[in-house]
Design an enzyme around this catalytic site. Structure first.
Site, PDB file in Angstrom:
ATOM      1  N   GLU A  68      17.418  15.412  -6.817  1.00  0.00           N
ATOM      2  CA  GLU A  68      16.518  15.780  -5.772  1.00  0.00           C
ATOM      3  C   GLU A  68      17.037  16.823  -4.943  1.00  0.00           C
ATOM      4  O   GLU A  68      18.080  16.629  -4.309  1.00  0.00           O
ATOM      5  CB  GLU A  68      16.042  14.450  -4.848  1.00  0.00           C
ATOM      6  N   GLU A 127      13.189   8.548  -9.285  1.00  0.00           N
ATOM      7  CA  GLU A 127      14.453   8.160  -9.840  1.00  0.00           C
ATOM      8  C   GLU A 127      14.429   7.697 -11.326  1.00  0.00           C
ATOM      9  O   GLU A 127      15.383   8.133 -12.070  1.00  0.00           O
ATOM     10  CB  GLU A 127      15.187   7.137  -8.722  1.00  0.00           C
ATOM     11  N   PHE A 139      21.426   8.522  -2.695  1.00  0.00           N
ATOM     12  CA  PHE A 139      22.112   7.437  -1.822  1.00  0.00           C
ATOM     13  C   PHE A 139      22.188   6.243  -2.866  1.00  0.00           C
ATOM     14  O   PHE A 139      21.263   5.945  -3.480  1.00  0.00           O
ATOM     15  CB  PHE A 139      21.392   6.914  -0.491  1.00  0.00           C
ATOM     16  N   ASP A 158      21.846   3.342  -2.196  1.00  0.00           N
ATOM     17  CA  ASP A 158      20.918   2.244  -1.920  1.00  0.00           C
ATOM     18  C   ASP A 158      19.512   2.766  -2.430  1.00  0.00           C
ATOM     19  O   ASP A 158      18.683   1.672  -2.481  1.00  0.00           O
ATOM     20  CB  ASP A 158      20.563   2.544  -0.381  1.00  0.00           C
ATOM     21  N   PHE A 159      19.308   3.529  -3.239  1.00  0.00           N
ATOM     22  CA  PHE A 159      18.038   4.067  -3.876  1.00  0.00           C
ATOM     23  C   PHE A 159      18.154   3.257  -5.250  1.00  0.00           C
ATOM     24  O   PHE A 159      17.200   3.549  -6.050  1.00  0.00           O
ATOM     25  CB  PHE A 159      17.885   5.426  -4.034  1.00  0.00           C
ATOM     26  N   HIS A 210      20.566   3.060   3.868  1.00  0.00           N
ATOM     27  CA  HIS A 210      21.064   4.414   3.672  1.00  0.00           C
ATOM     28  C   HIS A 210      22.592   4.230   4.041  1.00  0.00           C
ATOM     29  O   HIS A 210      23.465   5.225   4.185  1.00  0.00           O
ATOM     30  CB  HIS A 210      20.651   5.620   4.313  1.00  0.00           C
TER      31      HIS A 210
HETATM   32  C1  LIG Z   1      13.769   6.142  -3.328  1.00  0.00           C
HETATM   33  C2  LIG Z   1      14.106   7.229  -2.454  1.00  0.00           C
HETATM   34  N1  LIG Z   1      14.357   8.701  -3.021  1.00  0.00           N
HETATM   35  C3  LIG Z   1      14.927   9.528  -2.309  1.00  0.00           C
HETATM   36  C4  LIG Z   1      15.124   9.450  -0.825  1.00  0.00           C
HETATM   37  C5  LIG Z   1      15.456  10.614  -0.115  1.00  0.00           C
HETATM   38  N2  LIG Z   1      14.368  11.229   0.705  1.00  0.00           N
HETATM   39  C6  LIG Z   1      14.108  10.663   1.983  1.00  0.00           C
HETATM   40  S1  LIG Z   1      12.715  11.636   2.735  1.00  0.00           S
HETATM   41  C7  LIG Z   1      12.552  12.499   1.331  1.00  0.00           C
HETATM   42  C8  LIG Z   1      11.507  13.442   1.123  1.00  0.00           C
HETATM   43  C9  LIG Z   1      10.179  12.756   1.171  1.00  0.00           C
HETATM   44  O1  LIG Z   1       9.220  13.534   0.960  1.00  0.00           O
HETATM   45  P1  LIG Z   1       7.588  13.251   1.196  1.00  0.00           P
HETATM   46  O2  LIG Z   1       7.235  11.792   0.500  1.00  0.00           O
HETATM   47  O3  LIG Z   1       6.677  14.146   1.071  1.00  0.00           O
HETATM   48  O4  LIG Z   1       7.668  12.780   2.893  1.00  0.00           O
HETATM   49  P2  LIG Z   1       7.931  13.613   4.124  1.00  0.00           P
HETATM   50  O5  LIG Z   1       9.458  13.752   4.185  1.00  0.00           O
HETATM   51  O6  LIG Z   1       7.393  15.070   3.799  1.00  0.00           O
HETATM   52  O7  LIG Z   1       7.220  13.186   5.141  1.00  0.00           O
HETATM   53  C10 LIG Z   1      13.568  12.156   0.128  1.00  0.00           C
HETATM   54  C11 LIG Z   1      13.448  12.538  -1.043  1.00  0.00           C
HETATM   55  C12 LIG Z   1      14.658   8.214  -0.268  1.00  0.00           C
HETATM   56  N3  LIG Z   1      14.798   7.857   0.993  1.00  0.00           N
HETATM   57  N4  LIG Z   1      14.240   7.045  -1.112  1.00  0.00           N
END
Ligand SMILES: Cc1ncc(C[n+]2csc(CCOP(=O)(O)OP(=O)(O)O)c2C)c(N)n1
Ligand SMILES: Cc1ncc(C[n+]2csc(CCOP(=O)(O)OP(=O)(O)O)c2C)c(N)n1
Ligand SMILES: [Mg+2]
Ligand SMILES: [Mg+2]
Lengths: 331, 338, 331, 338
Positions: free
Chosen positions: B30, B70, B93, B95-96, B139
């Site tokens: 990502e 993922e 992370f 954690d994921f 995290h």
């Molecule tokens: C399972 C997982 N993968 C990746 C992340 C890292 N991460 C946190 S927010 C985010 C983007 C989320 O995008 P969106 O769903 O569009 O929500 P927005 O931030 O735009 O509100 C990512 C990749 C995570 N927290 N959990």
């Protein structure tokens, strides 16, 4: 883009290829029916899930593939293995847990693989295959081999997040990947009409920006044509396709299943729409192949399966010295 | 030639060199580039903490952004590895792991054995672990014991920039699935790192400090905590042998056992939660294999059996620190130097 | 069933309710803009993701909900918390890691929850919420409370398997669940136009046999109406709905993000379609509320936020004795 | 009144009684009834091995079949638990944890702590573990160490039908998330089980055999292996204290330490893979807390560091057996009785 294709003529397949198709389907059927008997005799360890009735799917798809192409399979993987060219005797020996098996007896029915043939393994995890196929398709794309990846999965697996994610990933990355949803009406004892909250699995394609196609899974030619189009598009850089193949599972979910959850749908299917019968009448009706030729294939297939079972039963088992090998390449 | 670069830069450099050397090495995750489909810069992020920054432009078509899926993309990395690529996939992370663990432990880890030795799956999964940035319960975890448990995986935890480069180079060249655990609080730490490519073999612990009275086994960021403690102990006349495990799987039994054979005392420092973790693993090894050398109970310094707390008032109490290591060592020294 | 709704008139909301809506949106905006400043000053630990610009979504949906209803939120959760009635001062104290916080300082920005209000928590895991909401909706159904569950999630989360599975499960089980896909154009630095392999997230609904609706997320009334319909249907046993709310994220993904991946889309949105501006001009234009009344709400809100920050900064931190408590109910 | 019933029936009976007692108890999982949408019988299966058979008709609307969507329905069970239900969800095989682990360890396990003590999540996740049915690498694992590692979870492993009923009843009534691990090879084993409802508290190991020379700690199916070994050892004059842990989290430190204090020797028998598992956990506990009582190295009898092999020629070599336990005990006895 969801659409039901008309039944095609056996276009593009000469007599030689038709014989191959028939041989593959017959081999799968004979393999599975024999296992059904052998399992009952108690000689076969573990779980066994039979592919009988679904032969047109594996065969119709894999006829388009060669060694640069990969497939991922499921717990119901024997048919995919055979169609992708895995050695039948090695498969049988594997199912019997013998050292001569495709996986030296360490894998069993649910984990038969032959990476040299691009067969990435039957898979004990529902939805395990589609992500892997995104990867083999990616490798083909990056290596410019023209290869495609095909993920076979069931109606039940179409509700697994891993499968759904893969449709999106393949679409986003524009991968040469084909997703073949084998809708045999049930996931274990649960009807797909209940568990798939849409009229068709193929209806999910639109949500991931890819074509969705529905085919009659008892009709080898229908599968062959739909798969051919999708695979050609994929090889040409046109991205993934979701093909839903509809048919019926001939045996229980696994050997031993009493199947009280369904009435005799199977009997009718076997009599009226069976893929082998339909194939035979189609190719003999058009005069492309004759009954005698097909029967001689049957004979060869039965002999092969007999030999495979006999050899498997005689084959040596793995021993203590095999227990801890092959966990790592190096450690 | 060595220069001082950061842990982040060291990993980036290892990836760059391996991608130059071998065109089958690819990178995905990502925002590993970042900016896909946007109106601005491509390679806007280079990963959430910038570790892969720059690779996107250097290696066109070989650094892939992914949707937040993922299972699909870690699985794709694994699938690609079975077909000749050497993917380095980022699980942002550690954690994921819960949304994609199946692909790692049931697929990648088992292929070779399940398929009778016929599969080779050279995939590296880079992932960020550890507490220290107030990133809270989802995290900040140190979940490497879960990966260490799984046969078929290798688990690597570089403790500094030098280690990170050599271990990452090894990871990319290794033919087995590797879980490469980067501590998020180490990215900005620096060390002397040779410019030329080098590998550090797996399964060889690093003796970061020689000592005679007690063996301190540590890993990842805890190596620094152990070293700090050892420094402090030295001032009270206690000399500690400090081992950096480098990899928990394979584990360097031999070096651990040799050290304990000479010191007779063991303290294991592990940032993870205390149950079924690396500290228990190393303790159990020693309690079985070096019992006769042991002169004192084996102490473990770990996080408590709680999720990671958010507050900046609590997190420092959660993470093992040098003082707790000092105390543990004093306990195993029988209090005589306490 | 994907459809774009026309912008509705403020039907069904009296002046009192409109003031509430405005107050909620203003509180969210003020909370976030203040955090933006405070974060820059370095006092706030950890990651902070701001909801500014998206206020109409949380507010338009949650105006229909009461304590028997549950919501699940995301890492970008402050707006959902405020809209669902979580105490603003407790939220602020939580973000500062204080013992007086909504979670005693143990959770932080990404884990603010108040189960007594049916707020199941911000969530650090993308796609973590939708499965949970299937559960709260199931509980409502089984307990016959008439309650619904609402899962808010982002465009990025719409590609997570957990989310997609939940759409199917909710549909199969006929749950009173609403899935609100907040498409703010980006997941971190990745554009939804790239990562979502369909024109709209709402297009995915059909594949799970549920209605999919698209609304303008800058328009409180559009969100309010679409949510109202979906929630009413759900309360009446009509099953789930997927609502895609389209708008723009005003700040970076998290505080500190330089946002080089996008040009100044935000400036334009702030000037032309901002939900608070649009709301104001709509309600004052129709004479339902007057500027003075709205400004006095603004004043009250700013005072509340000032007080929340001041109190949070003064509040006691948790101590060593808090470290190991509340892991289990009993152990 | 006690009768002899099977492990399978015992679990079914506990569920039945709890569902009768408390209308908030619900059951869900793939084919937990079976037959949904089909042309034949509803409740056709009662779970893949028949454990929940009959509940569907007894408790209308409270036994739910699910699509194959473990994240969604395990998550749903967790969500429902936060809103007053007491769900018992089935993760058919523990091996499938990888597709839904996030909901378990990042959601259910952490709610209470992350939310400052305000959440109560009384969910039970029933799952089948263990080797012995030739179910191969992805259907035979003993992954309970992974759950044991996670703060916020309780982990239960009933060793027989009596234990299964009492522990399941406790699990349903317990206010924390419980991972209830049923050994697939025990379902047909029988024991005397009271008809009336009863609970067995968590965190209290069961002394299944008293002895003086060595402590054998076991869990789940391994309790039988340990007992068999103890029987055999008795014939060579070695008397073993055999403990059934019952729960790995909470762990009954006290009973373990007391036993070792009196025997001075410890063997831990754990069906799981050897790294970071319960055997290392218990060994480490003892090496720290009961070191001074220890008269010999601590032995561990576990599966090897390999996936579970399929072949019926290999699987029995993989699973710890009584002979290996006997050998381990003889090792810790210093060979004097070997
Ligand atoms: C399972 C997982 N993968 C990746 C992340 C890292 N991460 C946190 S927010 C985010 C983007 C989320 O995008 P969106 O769903 O569009 O929500 P927005 O931030 O735009 O509100 C990512 C990749 C995570 N927290 N959990
Ligand atoms: C992740 C996971 N969940 C559940 C199972 C148990 N299981 C094995 S096969 C099966 C049904 C699969 O149905 P479907 O996908 O339709 O394939 P079919 O058996 O009909 O070929 C189930 C639930 C599993 N193996 N993996
Ligand atoms: Mg099926
Ligand atoms: Mg977004």
């Amino acid at each position: 883009m969801t659409d039901t294709l008309p039944t095609p003529v056996p276009g593009g397949l000469d007599a030689q290829r038709l014989r191959e198709a028939y041989r593959t389907m017959r081999t799968i059927r004979a393999f599975e029916e024999r296992l059904h008997e052998e399992f009952a005799s108690g000689d076969i360890p573990g779980f066994v899930h039979l592919y009988a009735g679904e032969e047109a799917s594996a065969t119709g798809v894999c006829m388009h593939l060669d060694d640069r192409d990969s497939i991922a399979s499921t717990h119901r993987g024997h048919g995919h293995c055979i169609a992708k060219g895995v050695d039948v005797k090695a498969m049988m020996a594997e199912i019997y847990g013998r050292r001569t098996g495709a996986c030296q007896g360490k894998g069993g029915s649910m984990h038969i693989a032959d990476l040299s043939k691009g067969m990435l393994g039957a898979n004990g995890i529902v939805g395990g295959g589609p992500p892997l196929i995104c990867g083999t398709a990616l490798a083909s794309k990056q290596q410019n081999t023209g290869g495609v990846g095909v993920a076979f999965f069931g109606d039940g697996a179409s509700n697994q997040g891993t499968t759904l994610e893969s449709l999106n990933l393949a679409s986003v990355w524009g991968l040469p990947a084909i997703f073949v949803a084998e809708n045999n009406g049930f996931a274990e004892a649960t009807a797909s009409a209940w568990s798939v909250a849409a009229d068709n699995i193929a209806d999910r394609a639109a949500g991931f920006g890819i074509p969705g196609v529905i085919v009659d899974g008892f009709d080898f030619f229908a599968v062959h044509e739909a798969a051919g189009e999708a695979i050609e598009r994929a090889r040409g850089g046109g991205g993934p396709t979701l093909i839903e193949v509809k048919f019926t599972r001939y045996y229980g979910h696994f050997e031993g299943d009493q199947q009280s959850y369904r009435l005799d749908e199977v009997k009718q299917a076997r009599e009226t729409v069976d893929c082998l019968k339909a194939f035979r009448s189609r190719v003999t009706g058009t005069g492309l192949l004759d009954e005698a030729g097909l029967e001689s294939i049957d004979g060869e297939v039965f002999a092969l399966i007999d030999a495979a079972v006999a050899e498997a039963k005689q084959a040596p088992r793995p021993t203590r010295s095999d227990l801890e090998t092959d966990v790592y390449v190096s450690y | 030639m060595a220069r001082t670069i950061s842990y982040r830069e060291a990993i980036n450099e290892a990836l760059t060199q391996e991608m130059e050397r071998d065109s089958s090495v690819i990178v995905m995750g990502e925002d590993n580039a970042g900016g896909a489909g946007g109106s601005g810069e491509q390679d806007a992020w280079g990963g959430v903490l910038g570790v892969t920054k720059g690779l996107y432009h250097k290696f066109p078509g070989r650094v892939l952004d992914t949707p937040i899926s993922e299972s699909a993309f870690i699985g794709a990395a694994i699938g690609a590895a079975t077909r000749g690529q050497r993917p380095v996939a980022e699980l942002m992370f550690i954690d994921f792991m819960g949304v994609c663990f199946d692909q790692i432990f049931n697929q990648a880890a088992k292929f070779r054995y399940m398929f009778g030795g016929k599969a080779v799956t050279p995939v590296v999964i880079r992932t960020m672990y550890g507490a220290g940035l107030n990133a809270a319960a989802q995290h900040s975890q140190s979940l490497y014991p879960l990966f260490t448990h799984i046969p078929g995986l290798k688990v690597v935890l570089p403790s500094n920039a030098y280690e990170a480069k050599g271990l990452m180079t090894q990871a990319v060249r290794d033919d087995d699935p590797v879980i490469f655990c980067e501590h998020k609080a180490l990215y900005d730490t620096t060390a002397d790192v040779p410019e030329d490519s080098y590998t550090i073999p797996f399964g060889e612990a690093n003796v970061v400090r020689d000592g005679e009275d007690v063996t301190i086994v540590a890993l990842g960021r805890m190596v620094h905590v152990a070293e700090e403690a050892a420094g402090e102990l030295a001032t009270s006349g206690i000399s500690a042998d400090v081992l950096d495990l480098r990899t928990t799987s394979p584990l360097d039994d031999e070096t651990i056992l040799e050290s304990v054979a000479s010191t007779g005392r063991l303290v294991v420092v592990d940032e993870s939660n205390p149950r079924c973790n690396v500290a228990t693993d190393v303790s159990a090894l020693v309690a079985r294999e070096a019992f006769s050398s042991l002169r004192a109970p084996i102490e473990m310094v770990t996080a408590p059996h709680t999720p990671v707390p958010f507050s900046d008032a609590l997190e420092p109490l959660y993470i093992p620190d040098a003082q707790r290591v000092v105390n543990a060592v004093k306990t195993v020294m029988g209090g005589q130097n306490a």
